[in-house]
Design a protein around this motif. Structure first.
Motif, PDB file in Angstrom:
ATOM      1  N   ASP A  28       0.846  -1.190   0.000  1.00  0.00           N
ATOM      2  CA  ASP A  28       0.000   0.000   0.000  1.00  0.00           C
ATOM      3  C   ASP A  28       0.888   1.249   0.000  1.00  0.00           C
ATOM      4  N   ILE A  29       1.247   1.691  -1.189  1.00  0.00           N
ATOM      5  CA  ILE A  29       2.185   2.811  -1.331  1.00  0.00           C
ATOM      6  C   ILE A  29       1.557   4.116  -0.841  1.00  0.00           C
ATOM      7  N   ASP A  30       0.273   4.329  -1.082  1.00  0.00           N
ATOM      8  CA  ASP A  30      -0.366   5.557  -0.595  1.00  0.00           C
ATOM      9  C   ASP A  30      -0.260   5.634   0.924  1.00  0.00           C
ATOM     10  N   ARG A  31      -0.522   4.533   1.593  1.00  0.00           N
ATOM     11  CA  ARG A  31      -0.413   4.455   3.065  1.00  0.00           C
ATOM     12  C   ARG A  31       1.033   4.708   3.499  1.00  0.00           C
ATOM     13  N   LEU A  32       1.996   4.137   2.794  1.00  0.00           N
ATOM     14  CA  LEU A  32       3.404   4.325   3.116  1.00  0.00           C
ATOM     15  C   LEU A  32       3.811   5.785   2.968  1.00  0.00           C
ATOM     16  N   MET A  33       3.451   6.396   1.864  1.00  0.00           N
ATOM     17  CA  MET A  33       3.931   7.736   1.549  1.00  0.00           C
ATOM     18  C   MET A  33       3.370   8.813   2.476  1.00  0.00           C
ATOM     19  N   VAL A  52      13.667  13.281  -5.336  1.00  0.00           N
ATOM     20  CA  VAL A  52      13.285  14.524  -4.684  1.00  0.00           C
ATOM     21  C   VAL A  52      11.769  14.622  -4.718  1.00  0.00           C
ATOM     22  N   GLY A  53      11.181  14.676  -3.552  1.00  0.00           N
ATOM     23  CA  GLY A  53       9.737  14.806  -3.431  1.00  0.00           C
ATOM     24  C   GLY A  53       9.039  13.478  -3.219  1.00  0.00           C
ATOM     25  N   ARG A  54       7.920  13.573  -2.547  1.00  0.00           N
ATOM     26  CA  ARG A  54       7.133  12.393  -2.204  1.00  0.00           C
ATOM     27  C   ARG A  54       6.612  11.678  -3.451  1.00  0.00           C
ATOM     28  N   ALA A  55       6.198  12.421  -4.466  1.00  0.00           N
ATOM     29  CA  ALA A  55       5.647  11.783  -5.675  1.00  0.00           C
ATOM     30  C   ALA A  55       6.714  10.944  -6.385  1.00  0.00           C
TER      31      ALA A  55
END
Length: 147
Positions: A28-33, A52-55
């Motif tokens: 679950d990458i959304d949960r991780l980020m 560089v950056g969360r995205a």
């Protein structure tokens, strides 16, 4: 002046890393980020040199998980923390990879260091660096080393 009491902060950061591990295991990458700052800078054992950056880092995590079919392994060991009022750092060892459907494990040990900051009262990862030791004569990573 009183010393900073890190008991609650250390519990919060350890819970953050437990949640990161669970998010990776769940893919679950959304949960991780959610646990990273927007402007984080990260260095991973897999290129490119920096994210560089969360995205950008989230996209990298997606590609890493795509390379690891099966049950994810992301087992942290020896987490050490040093926390101030609003910034901190830590390091740990991590056994990372996956167990394929046939039971084959493809994983190895890496080193991790992190820079943390408190944003709106919540600890977030502002910098992360994963690395693997390498054999200089062959330039091959040594994922088979064990703690």
């Amino acid at each position: 002046m009183t010393a900073h009491d890190t008991t609650a902060d250390e519990a919060a950061v350890r819970a953050l890393f437990d949640e990161c591990r669970a998010a990776v295991a769940a893919r679950d990458i959304d949960r991780l980020m959610r646990h990273y700052t927007d402007d984080l800078v990260a260095f991973d054992a897999i290129g490119p040199l920096r994210f560089v950056g969360r995205a950008a880092y989230g996209a990298h995590w997606h590609s890493c998980l795509d390379m690891c079919p099966g049950q994810m392994i992301f087992d942290m060991q020896d987490l050490a923390l040093s926390l101030g009022d609003t910034v901190g750092f830590g390091h740990y060892l991590v056994y990372c990879g996956a167990t394929a459907d046939d039971g084959t494990v493809q994983a190895g040990w890496m080193r991790a260091s992190v820079g943390l900051c408190k944003v709106d009262g919540q600890w977030r990862i502002a910098h992360e660096h994963f690395s693997a030791p390498f054999e200089p004569e062959s330039c091959k990573a040594q994922f088979g080393l064990t703690p």
